[in-house]
Design a protein around this motif. Structure first.
Motif, short mmCIF file in Angstrom:
data_model
loop_
_atom_site.label_atom_id
_atom_site.label_comp_id
_atom_site.label_asym_id
_atom_site.label_seq_id
_atom_site.Cartn_x
_atom_site.Cartn_y
_atom_site.Cartn_z
N ARG A 81 37.17 18.64 -3.29
CA ARG A 81 37.13 17.25 -2.87
C ARG A 81 38.03 16.46 -3.81
O ARG A 81 38.34 16.90 -4.93
N HIS A 82 38.41 15.25 -3.37
CA HIS A 82 39.28 14.44 -4.20
C HIS A 82 38.86 12.97 -4.16
O HIS A 82 38.46 12.46 -3.11
N SER B 194 36.06 9.13 -1.52
CA SER B 194 35.92 10.56 -1.83
C SER B 194 36.20 11.33 -0.54
O SER B 194 35.46 11.20 0.44
N LEU B 195 37.28 12.10 -0.53
CA LEU B 195 37.71 12.80 0.67
C LEU B 195 37.35 14.27 0.58
O LEU B 195 37.45 14.89 -0.50
N PRO B 196 36.92 14.86 1.69
CA PRO B 196 36.54 16.28 1.68
C PRO B 196 37.76 17.18 1.46
O PRO B 196 38.91 16.74 1.55
N MET C 232 37.78 16.52 -7.81
CA MET C 232 36.44 16.28 -8.31
C MET C 232 35.55 17.45 -7.92
O MET C 232 35.81 18.14 -6.92
N PRO C 233 34.50 17.71 -8.69
CA PRO C 233 33.53 18.73 -8.24
C PRO C 233 32.81 18.21 -7.01
O PRO C 233 32.80 17.01 -6.74
N ASP C 234 32.22 19.09 -6.24
CA ASP C 234 31.54 18.65 -5.03
C ASP C 234 30.19 18.04 -5.41
O ASP C 234 29.18 18.73 -5.53
N LEU C 235 30.22 16.75 -5.63
CA LEU C 235 29.01 16.03 -6.02
C LEU C 235 28.03 15.86 -4.87
O LEU C 235 26.92 15.38 -5.07
N SER D 222 28.65 16.59 2.56
CA SER D 222 29.74 17.31 1.91
C SER D 222 31.01 17.36 2.76
O SER D 222 32.11 17.45 2.23
N GLY D 223 30.88 17.31 4.07
CA GLY D 223 32.06 17.37 4.92
C GLY D 223 32.58 16.02 5.36
O GLY D 223 33.51 15.95 6.16
#
Length: 872
Positions: free
Chosen positions: A107-108, A162-164, A196-199, A217-218
């Protein structure tokens, strides 16, 4: 042991120490992608957080032969944290895209930075555009950074998303000028794309449906709010490598229920359960918290509540961060969590979740906010779980984040916030050119972009939806949500004042936003009917104050007296301070005039005048005790905001009853900032400055040493409290020597147990005995000889609101007290008898405010735990 062996041992020891330091601090998250584009800049550079930016000029990121214009802002607002990335921009008059290659597994974060300034040939009010991201996501639609910044009193705007993970390893950002307005263009100052980590890997519990969850998450997410609850601003550089910004939560608290804040000491260290947990939130968030306060009886009767403005027709993920810093056992502190008046979680027990003290945990809840009348707010509330019968009836929260999820069409865009009518009037006047002086070519013309609230508060730009501040409670006077001020109130510029051609450091009138209007002297004369003496409503050290009318709105106009000792410096300070401060309990500056040797300040009109006018020596009927108490609480809130709501403490330096004004609804507003000073830094406990202020209110420690601290304001406020109680001036030379000075007389009377003899007879019989104890306790502590022994304004506010609750309890049912104790109304020489105690909570007050076991926590600013129970 020879010297060589000793040297080797020392080196090994040093290595071990450095290793342990590294392990303790952690390396933080190391992003696989970290792309920071300084759009339109000829080169890169570093920002205020020492992050490196690269130019997008001739870069691989711009797609094809994009037709764009590289521009530089005509003016650098002092509120900008740094020139990079804000002083340069790339402008598009046709659709254009950035294609950025990224790690497709991650993710970003995507952060878009906008500085809506005037760029040569481009007006900021013409920029309406949309931004779309790959994956069919619409981030912004018909967006105006100019409208957003003006409505929120910000200098610049940051939107965070925050983009998947991207299937093709590419994030595309397309900027498209709006086709709804002729001449529209798109622009961008800075773009961040950081992995970024998948928060959001864990599903969120769906509020109202105990057995259902929601996967985020998606989805694309927009950061709406990110708050360090009970703590202060956390900069991106202190965010575990995640570059997030965390802000104080107090601006969003509902009503008077501010609760109590705590900060862990060195003996209580946050212990993350694993390495990845550190990325959820930094230690700066988990080491501070807000609780309801020490009194279990009061805590049962109210919620600790935050209110947020949001966009309707979206689903929101609300993330609660918890870390128990005090208790160690299960069922010591158990509470319920509510989101939008629905139960999100029953019987929350942080120790049960975390298994140990000082271990962070978080909980995610999802809720859909519909799009209907009154559905533009999201409420978060905590309440002690009575059914669980915990040891302490209390609740806590350390951090809070709110994310908006894209809808089924991939849309994340919300409407532009709505400016207030005053802002719209100011804009119309600017457009018409009426702010320009017609009689002086040297007058300052305010055409600068918004520079009101210092722009380090850009999380509110990240959150970007503090608009339509409606109260769901009719008649609620305490639901004002004020934008937090987190920036440098200093100004380093030196501008030429038109007053006698003198140069005045810090004059910097160009720093004012459109909400601080520059009036011509002709407009001032017209508003006051050529300074008609019948319109004089006050006289102060600066000059006379006139009642006037501007655009049909009543105003108060303060005109300088050329012979006054208060001159250009005080004038500049007043403008600089009030143009950057917006709070319900601070008087609002509308504008100013500096022309032809004249200096005038224009404020909101306070129809009920000064506080003093309703205490003594006036034809006004005296106000009752409860009303006096509410006015003191309002003034304390204003001063507390000055001391703690900004990155740098602001010391008023002239607190007195004539500088506490009352509007038509009797809301107290602190005024007159001409003597205000920016407070000390962390490395210096005071500001060395010449003594200024009003005799009778002056802090004796400041008077003797010329060392100013925020505790000097606390001392002055203590005099105000006794002035309210006794209804007499701070100094009265006509009285006997031992009664001449109010503070000395009151303290002597208190020591002799004779304070009842000097209380205003008009209200003496109205005051609940326990309320009187608590009120005098607060006043007495304010007047302690040494500033270090005095409470903070937060402590004072807490005690006053507790006193109000005691008064209301007494008036409602005649109960003498909520905590028992003597109700005789007499006072001993020791103030211990006036201390709040609670055996159930194990918490007590002493002369330094509310302190807990120093081995566990240290108290920061202490807020009120009280709120009116009616309507809750």
């Amino acid at each position: 042991m020879n010297s060589a062996t000793r040297l080797v041992c020392n080196l090994i020891s040093l290595s071990l120490v450095l290793s342990s330091i590294t392990n303790v601090n952690g390396g933080g998250y190391k992003p696989s992608d970290s792309i920071l584009l300084n759009c339109g800049g000829s080169s890169g550079g570093t920002d205020a957080d020492n992050r490196k930016w690269v130019t997008d000029t001739n870069s691989k990121f711009l797609v094809g032969s994009v037709q764009s214009t590289v521009v530089t802002a005509d003016y650098q607002d002092p509120a900008l944290p740094s020139p990079i990335p804000y002083m340069s921009a790339r402008i598009f008059t046709a659709p254009a895209s950035y294609n950025i290659s990224v790690n497709k597994k991650d993710r970003h974060w995507v952060r878009l930075h906008f500085y809506p300034a005037t760029y040569t040939g481009f007006s900021p009010d013409s920029a309406y555009f949309s931004v779309a991201a790959s994956g069919g996501l619409t981030l912004l639609s018909n967006f105006s950074a100019h409208v957003t910044a003006k409505a929120l009193s910000l200098a610049y705007v940051v939107k965070e998303f925050s983009l998947p993970a991207s299937d093709n390893g590419m994030i595309s950002l397309t900027f498209t000028p709006s086709d709804k307005y002729n001449g529209s263009y798109a622009f961008i100052n800075g773009i961040e794309v950081v992995s970024m980590p998948d928060l959001f890997s864990q599903p969120a519990s769906l509020v109202g449906f105990s057995d259902q969850t929601l996967e985020a998450s998606g989805s694309g997410l927009q950061t709406m709010y990110r708050l360090n609850v009970g703590g202060q601003y956390v900069a991106p550089s202190n965010d575990s490598g995640m570059s997030r910004t965390w802000y104080d939560d107090s601006a969003y608290l509902y009503g008077a229920a501010f609760g109590v804040t705590y900060e862990a000491t060195d003996k209580v260290r946050v212990d993350y359960p694993d390495d990845e947990a550190e990325y959820i939130a930094p230690t700066g968030v988990y080491s501070t918290m807000r609780s309801m306060g020490p009194d279990p009886n009061l805590n049962r009767n109210f919620n600790l509540t935050w209110v947020f403005s949001v966009d309707g027709n979206y689903t929101y993920v609300v993330r609660f961060h918890f870390c128990e810093l005090i208790h160690t056992k299960v069922n010591q502190r158990v509470f319920d969590i509510y989101v939008n008046n629905k139960t999100a979680y029953d019987d929350a027990d942080v120790i049960a979740w975390a298994s140990s003290k000082a271990v962070p945990v978080y909980k995610d809840f999802a809720i859909t906010v519909t799009d209907g009348p009154g559905d533009d707010q999201l409420w978060v509330a905590l309440h002690p779980s009575v059914d669980a019968k915990p040891q302490y009836y209390d609740s806590i929260l350390n951090g809070l984040e709110i994310f908006k999820m894209n809808d089924k069409t991939g849309n994340l865009a919300g409407p532009n916030p709505e400016p207030s009518q005053m802002l719209l009037n100011a804009e119309e006047n600017l457009t018409a050119g009426s702010f320009k002086s017609e009689s002086s070519s040297n007058s300052v013309i305010i055409l600068a972009p918004v520079g009101g609230i210092v722009a380090a508060a850009a999380v509110v730009a990240v959150v970007a939806v503090l608009y339509k501040k409606k109260s769901r409670m009719a008649g609620n006077e305490s639901n004002g949500m004020w934008l937090p001020l987190y920036g440098n109130s200093h100004t380093s510029s030196t501008s030429k004042s038109s007053i006698s051609g003198k140069s005045s450091a810090g004059s910097n009138f160009a720093n004012l936003s459109a909400i601080c209007r520059h009036f011509s002297f002709q407009e001032i004369k017209h508003a006051t009917k050529n300074f008609d003496e019948s319109l004089v409503i006050g006289v102060g050290g600066f000059g006379k104050v006139y009642k006037g009318v501007v655009d049909g709105v009543k105003v108060a106009i303060k005109r300088s007296n050329p012979q006054s000792e208060q001159g250009v410096n005080e004038f500049n300070t007043e403008i600089e301070m009030l143009s950057k401060l917006r709070h319900k309990h601070l008087v609002s500056l509308i504008g100013f005039c500096e022309e032809d040797e004249e200096m005038c300040l224009v404020y909101d009109y306070m129809s009920n005048g000064t506080m003093r006018e309703h205490l003594y020596k006036s034809n006004n009927p005296p106000i009752n005790w409860k009303q006096r108490l509410e006015i003191c609480i309002g003034a304390a809130r204003g001063l507390h905001y000055l001391h703690t709501g900004a990155k740098y403490t602001i010391i008023h330096r002239d607190v007195k009853t004539t500088n506490i004004l009352l509007d038509e609804k009797w809301v107290a507003k602190v005024s007159d900032f001409g003597l205000s000073k920016t407070g000390p830094t962390m490395n210096q406990g005071h500001v060395s400055t010449m003594v200024k202020g009003s005799f009778g209110y002056l802090d004796p420690e400041y008077f003797k040493r010329q060392q100013l601290t925020e505790k000097s304001d606390v001392y002055s406020f203590g005099v105000v409290l006794f002035e309210v109680l006794c209804a007499r001036p701070a100094l009265n030379p006509s009285l006997p020597r031992d009664q001449m000075n109010l503070s000395e007389w009151a303290m002597n009377s208190l020591r002799k147990g004779a304070l009842n003899d000097i209380i205003d007879p008009i209200v003496k019989d109205q005051i609940a005995p326990e309320c009187l104890k608590k009120f005098v306790y607060a006043a007495e502590k304010c007047l302690l000889e040494h500033g270090v022994d005095r409470p903070s304004m937060g402590d004072v506010l807490w005690n006053l609101e507790f006193a109000l609750q005691l008064q209301e309890t007494f008036e409602n049912d005649g109960s003498p007290s909520v905590d028992g104790g003597d109700t005789s109304g007499s006072f001993a020489s020791s103030s211990d008898s006036m201390s709040l105690t609670s055996d159930e909570s194990g918490i007590s007050q002493n002369s330094r405010g509310i302190d807990h076991d120093p081995a566990q926590v240290s108290t920061t600013a202490v807020f009120s735990q009280i709120v009116h129970p009616a309507g809750r």
